[in-house]
Write an enzyme that holds these catalytic residues in place. Structure first.
Site, short mmCIF file in Angstrom:
data_model
loop_
_atom_site.label_atom_id
_atom_site.label_comp_id
_atom_site.label_asym_id
_atom_site.label_seq_id
_atom_site.Cartn_x
_atom_site.Cartn_y
_atom_site.Cartn_z
N LYS A 82 0.84 -1.29 -0.36
CA LYS A 82 -0.17 0.19 -0.41
C LYS A 82 1.12 0.99 -0.01
O LYS A 82 2.03 1.06 0.20
CB LYS A 82 -1.20 0.01 1.18
CG LYS A 82 -1.57 1.21 1.84
CD LYS A 82 -2.98 0.59 0.42
CE LYS A 82 -4.03 2.09 0.76
NZ LYS A 82 -3.20 2.87 -0.94
N LYS A 118 5.78 2.09 -2.93
CA LYS A 118 5.61 3.63 -2.93
C LYS A 118 5.84 3.46 -4.61
O LYS A 118 6.45 2.74 -5.20
CB LYS A 118 6.60 4.15 -2.62
CG LYS A 118 6.39 6.13 -2.19
CD LYS A 118 4.89 6.18 -1.43
CE LYS A 118 5.00 7.46 -1.06
NZ LYS A 118 4.35 7.76 0.42
N THR A 202 -5.60 12.95 5.41
CA THR A 202 -4.33 13.29 6.31
C THR A 202 -4.15 14.03 7.19
O THR A 202 -3.42 14.92 8.30
CB THR A 202 -2.77 13.60 5.28
OG1 THR A 202 -3.92 12.01 4.22
CG2 THR A 202 -1.63 12.79 5.82
N1 GLU Z 1 0.49 9.07 0.32
C1 GLU Z 1 -0.03 8.55 1.26
C2 GLU Z 1 1.18 8.63 2.40
O1 GLU Z 1 2.64 8.88 2.43
C3 GLU Z 1 -0.79 7.61 1.69
C4 GLU Z 1 -1.03 6.45 0.82
C5 GLU Z 1 -2.34 6.05 1.33
O2 GLU Z 1 -3.07 6.68 0.78
O3 GLU Z 1 -2.02 4.27 0.57
O4 GLU Z 1 1.11 8.04 3.40
#
Ligand code: GLU
Length: 438
Positions: A82, A118, A202
């Site tokens: 994820k 990522k 977030t």
């Molecule tokens: N890009 C966000 C992070 O760095 C969210 C990642 C997600 O929801 O998978 O946490």
């Protein structure tokens, strides 16, 4: 090149202060603090899988350009990979590896049934047309068609990516699969199975963590001032939530520079955003303007803003902002990491000596991936939750994570970052042992 000093011999190809190296130094500190099983260390010191791509794009002008792209699948011991996808001119394999590692820790901190990954495409999205951006996003999705999926690897937005871009991924992936598969990504538009509350998750979650910290140190939010670096989705929603609780934002910066309110009265973030947006958008979603266009405040550089007096400094942009070069000059007693990796390993040591509390990214910005988890669960089970339901479930999850970390911080006298890693490593160890990997 770095060799030997951390026992990470297989990583000698990376530069001394690579971001990934800084992330591994954090891991090593936590591994020592909890006497981590050697096998777990061996597994976690490198990514499971690295996918590196060269994506050709025929520009609107007819000229062909090739873009570097990555997906790093760091570890999936606890569940499907994820993590977000970022579009940035400085995206690199080293950066994406570090970010994928932090996702592994973050998902374990929040106790989500996910591993970490990522992705990134090295480009400045402001220089592409919307059509070009869509085309490139679709070819990235096609290249990863066998690597991503609702039960294997679930991307999401990150720096310079958003719901619209996730919508293109849903469409491309569903077309390739022959069936509608909205759960392949999170952070998508509501019309395609996105979740209420995901966009603000977030920033709102980050503010909630700050409230918990203020409670512990008995500081009144109404007497608290904040300097915020970054006014993307995360910074904006954090500022909105802060304003609701009477916290004053006295400084803000974006990539073009910053503004500071000398009087300490606080800024109206919607007014600042309106000015930023008044110069129009490129590729349909990126502001051409800047906070610097607000001329009723003192203007200063992005770097200077970090060193301004305030109660809480909130880096909400990119990694590597507070380093050994400027850590000594930071005046805020609390740093809340809303970006991933804004404080380097070396800066942590300097800040610790100055008794500056760093609330780590893997906790402070975990609201995003917790929101993603809520969206994914709704997709898989056909639920539809209200914004209040999503935000209150997210707060519960973050509250539990905060308490576990605060307890380890107090009882074992660990820095908050180390405490967060220790909590996560225990869960990762249990899963790796459960699977028989170690
Ligand atoms: N890009 C966000 C992070 O760095 C969210 C990642 C997600 O929801 O998978 O946490």
């Amino acid at each position: 090149m770095r060799k030997g000093s951390t026992g990470l011999g297989s990583f000698v190809v990376f530069k001394y202060m690579s971001i990934f190296q800084s992330a591994l130094d954090q891991l090593k500190t936590a591994a020592q603090a909890c006497n981590l099983d050697k096998g777990v260390w061996e597994v976690l010191k490198s990514p499971q899988r690295i996918i590196q791509l060269s994506l050709p794009l025929k520009r609107d002008s007819g000229v062909v350009e090739v873009f570097e792209a990555y997906r790093v699948q760091y570890n999936n011991a606890r569940g499907p990979f994820k993590g977000g996808i970022r579009f940035h001119p400085e995206a690199s394999l080293d950066e994406v590896m570090a970010l994928a590692f932090w996702m592994t820790i973050k998902c374990a901190v929040a106790d989500l049934p996910y591993g970490g990954a990522k992705g990134g495409i090295k480009l400045d999205p402001k220089t592409l047309s919307e059509h070009e951006l869509e085309h490139l996003t679709r070819s990235y999705t096609r290249a990863l068609r066998s690597d991503i999926g609702p039960k294997t690897d679930i991307p999401a937005p990150d720096v310079n990516t958003n719901a619209k871009i996730m919508g293109w991924i849903v469409d491309e992936f569903s077309n390739l699969s022959g069936e509608f598969k909205p759960a392949v990504v999170t952070g998508k538009p509501l019309s395609l199975g996105g979740s209420e509350g995901r966009e603000r998750a977030t920033g709102t979650g980050g503010f909630y963590i700050l409230l918990e910290v203020l409670k512990k140190i008995k500081k009144d939010p109404k007497e608290t001032t904040v300097v915020l670096q970054g006014l993307g989705n995360v910074g904006y929603w954090f500022a909105k939530e802060a304003a609701k609780h009477g916290v004053k934002i006295i400084g803000v910066a974006d990539s073009k520079g910053g503004i500071y309110d000398k009087r300490g009265v606080g800024m109206d973030i919607d007014e600042v955003m309106a000015t930023k947006k008044s110069k129009g958008l490129s590729a349909g979603c990126y502001c051409n303007g800047s906070v610097c266009d607000c001329n009723n405040y003192q203007s200063l550089s992005n770097e200077e803003l970090l060193e301004m007096p305030c109660d809480v400094l909130v880096p909400a942009a990119l990694e590597g902002q507070i380093t050994r070069d400027n850590a000594e000059r930071i005046k805020a007693p609390i740093i809340l990491e809303l970006a991933n990796g804004p404080v380097t390993f070396e800066a942590d040591e300097i800040l610790n000596k100055k008794e500056i509390m760093v609330v780590p990214d893997v906790l402070a910005n975990a609201g995003g991936v917790v929101g993603s988890y809520m969206e994914w669960v709704q997709n898989l089970y056909g639920y539809s939750w209200t914004e209040d339901e999503v935000i209150s479930r997210m707060k519960d999850k973050l509250g539990t994570a905060f308490n576990a970390i605060w307890q380890a911080h107090q009882e074992k006298k660990l820095l908050l970052r180390t405490a967060a890693f220790v909590v996560a490593l225990k869960r990762l160890e249990d899963s790796l042992k459960g699977r028989g990997t170690v």
